[in-house]
Design a protein around this motif. Structure first.
Motif, PDB file in Angstrom:
ATOM      1  N   ARG A  27     -22.360  21.451  49.519  1.00 41.90           N
ATOM      2  CA  ARG A  27     -21.900  22.739  50.055  1.00 41.90           C
ATOM      3  C   ARG A  27     -22.601  23.048  51.364  1.00 41.90           C
ATOM      4  O   ARG A  27     -21.970  23.498  52.325  1.00 41.90           O
ATOM      5  CB  ARG A  27     -22.138  23.853  49.029  1.00 41.90           C
ATOM      6  N   THR A  28     -23.911  22.804  51.400  1.00 42.96           N
ATOM      7  CA  THR A  28     -24.672  23.037  52.624  1.00 42.96           C
ATOM      8  C   THR A  28     -24.183  22.142  53.757  1.00 42.96           C
ATOM      9  O   THR A  28     -24.161  22.546  54.930  1.00 42.96           O
ATOM     10  CB  THR A  28     -26.167  22.785  52.372  1.00 42.96           C
ATOM     11  N   ALA A  29     -23.729  20.935  53.383  1.00 42.50           N
ATOM     12  CA  ALA A  29     -23.239  19.985  54.384  1.00 42.50           C
ATOM     13  C   ALA A  29     -21.806  20.272  54.826  1.00 42.50           C
ATOM     14  O   ALA A  29     -21.250  19.549  55.652  1.00 42.50           O
ATOM     15  CB  ALA A  29     -23.332  18.564  53.841  1.00 42.50           C
ATOM     16  N   GLY A  30     -21.185  21.333  54.257  1.00 40.01           N
ATOM     17  CA  GLY A  30     -19.847  21.721  54.692  1.00 40.01           C
ATOM     18  C   GLY A  30     -18.717  21.163  53.861  1.00 40.01           C
ATOM     19  O   GLY A  30     -17.552  21.297  54.243  1.00 40.01           O
ATOM     20  N   LEU A  31     -19.030  20.548  52.698  1.00 43.39           N
ATOM     21  CA  LEU A  31     -17.971  20.018  51.847  1.00 43.39           C
ATOM     22  C   LEU A  31     -17.435  21.111  50.927  1.00 43.39           C
ATOM     23  O   LEU A  31     -18.128  22.076  50.600  1.00 43.39           O
ATOM     24  CB  LEU A  31     -18.487  18.846  51.022  1.00 43.39           C
TER      25      LEU A  31
ATOM     26  N   ALA B  32     -20.827  22.668  39.715  1.00 48.17           N
ATOM     27  CA  ALA B  32     -21.994  22.163  40.439  1.00 48.17           C
ATOM     28  C   ALA B  32     -22.128  20.649  40.338  1.00 48.17           C
ATOM     29  O   ALA B  32     -22.714  20.017  41.220  1.00 48.17           O
ATOM     30  CB  ALA B  32     -23.259  22.837  39.913  1.00 48.17           C
ATOM     31  N   ASP B  33     -21.589  20.056  39.254  1.00 49.59           N
ATOM     32  CA  ASP B  33     -21.712  18.601  39.141  1.00 49.59           C
ATOM     33  C   ASP B  33     -20.625  17.870  39.928  1.00 49.59           C
ATOM     34  O   ASP B  33     -20.707  16.664  40.137  1.00 49.59           O
ATOM     35  CB  ASP B  33     -21.677  18.155  37.680  1.00 49.59           C
TER      36      ASP B  33
ATOM     37  N   ALA C  26     -25.041  21.514  45.489  1.00 48.96           N
ATOM     38  CA  ALA C  26     -25.550  22.462  46.481  1.00 48.96           C
ATOM     39  C   ALA C  26     -25.743  21.776  47.830  1.00 48.96           C
ATOM     40  O   ALA C  26     -25.480  22.368  48.887  1.00 48.96           O
ATOM     41  CB  ALA C  26     -26.865  23.057  45.983  1.00 48.96           C
ATOM     42  N   GLU C  27     -26.188  20.533  47.799  1.00 45.36           N
ATOM     43  CA  GLU C  27     -26.383  19.793  49.059  1.00 45.36           C
ATOM     44  C   GLU C  27     -25.052  19.569  49.770  1.00 45.36           C
ATOM     45  O   GLU C  27     -24.963  19.674  51.002  1.00 45.36           O
ATOM     46  CB  GLU C  27     -27.062  18.448  48.774  1.00 45.36           C
TER      47      GLU C  27
END
Length: 336
Positions: free
Chosen positions: A67-71, A59-60, A64-65
């Protein structure tokens, strides 16, 4: 069922449980990569279309942001559909040396410094790689894999040289390489990996270089320095080796030979904890700042423990080295 990943005009089939990075590298298609454990973020890419499973992405490293952005982290992500991806750094999709699995034979084991061993592995066939890259070794009878930088230049492709430092309790060092590994043993090798490499010869400006290694971080710097000097024998190359004491120094004869052959080459050993009159004392990053008034137009190469690497980045910037010219290879702990 297998899916396909596309970057640029390159399409690569991926196995059911195959990391995206592994599939690309085995197909000879380049993606930025460094630690290949999910800890550095070098292989981060954008999933333009399709779906991936992030698996054990920390996670570091991948928030989460993000992942949501498609990375996604290519070294961790598995495909859940056909995908189209694009790199977030460098030029993803160009050709590279394919990632391969080979079984090597131990040719030489030599103690070269305090808790440091030279390991030479003979290959059944040449392995194409760039100086500065690394290979993974699999500890026999386990799934444990450890990464070791290559000392070699690209022309030395039949016998790989590695410098290994003893890690107390280490599954690969104390319990194998330093206890039980013998001449003639067979070793599973995967490589090449990493992008700690010189630019292609036709893109290399031949400018001055400074290389700073901590402990066995010297290993890839030897191959990089020899490659750079082979391209331009008059090139200015400063190589610093930071260790605790004189007992940790090695390959001093090789450094003397390079200095005699190439007028622009200098080797500076630096002792941090056990100073003596014959060597500089302190930390190699500080000694560099003492020696070089301006590094504008230079390239910088750092390999070793993360604190040393971060100190080196600051030292290079302090001497006005362009950030794009700073290259780093962190030694990431196996349990990171």
């Amino acid at each position: 069922m297998p899916f396909t990943a596309t970057v640029g005009d390159r399409e690569v089939p991926c196995g059911d449980d195959q990391p995206l990075l592994d599939a690309f590298l085995r197909a000879g298609v380049w993606l930025p990569n460094s630690c290949n454990q999910g800890t550095c973020g070098t292989c981060k890419l954008r999933v333009v279309s399709g779906a991936v499973d992030h698996r054990d992405s920390p996670a570091d490293t991948l928030t989460a942001e993000e992942r949501t952005a498609g990375l996604a982290l290519a070294c961790q992500a598995r495909l859940r559909s056909d995908v189209v991806v694009e790199g977030t750094g460098g030029v993803a999709g160009r050709a590279t040396h394919p990632l391969r699995d080979l079984v090597a034979t131990v040719r030489e084991l030599e103690d070269i410094a305090r808790d440091t061993r030279r390991l030479r592995l003979g290959l059944p066939e040449p392995l194409a790689f760039h100086a500065g890259q690394y290979v993974e070794l699999t500890v026999p009878g386990t799934t444990v894999r450890r990464q070791y930088s290559l000392v070699n230049t690209a022309e030395e492709d039949k016998v790989l040289e590695l410098h290994v430092r003893l890690v107390p309790g280490g599954a690969a060092t104390e319990r194998w390489i330093f206890d039980g590994l013998a001449i003639g043993d067979r070793v599973e090798v995967t490589g090449p990996l990493g992008d700690f490499v010189l630019p292609p010869a036709d893109e290399d400006d031949g400018g001055p270089m400074v290389l700073i290694g901590g402990g066995t971080g010297l290993a890839p710097l030897i191959g990089l320095a020899r490659t750079a000097l082979g391209r331009d024998p008059d090139r200015r190359v400063l190589l610093y080796h930071g260790v605790r004491g004189a007992a940790d120094l090695y390959d001093l004869d090789l450094m003397a030979e390079l200095a005699e052959e190439y007028a622009g080459f200098s080797f500076v050993p630096v002792l941090s904890h056990e100073p003596e009159s014959s060597h500089r004392s302190g930390f190699p990053t500080d000694v560099f700042v003492e020696d070089v008034a301006s590094a504008r137009g230079w390239s910088g190469w750092l390999c070793g423990p993360p604190p040393m690497v971060e100190a080196g980045v600051k030292a290079f910037k302090r001497r006005r080295m362009a950030p794009r010219m700073i290259h780093r290879e962190n030694f990431t702990p196996a349990d990171a």
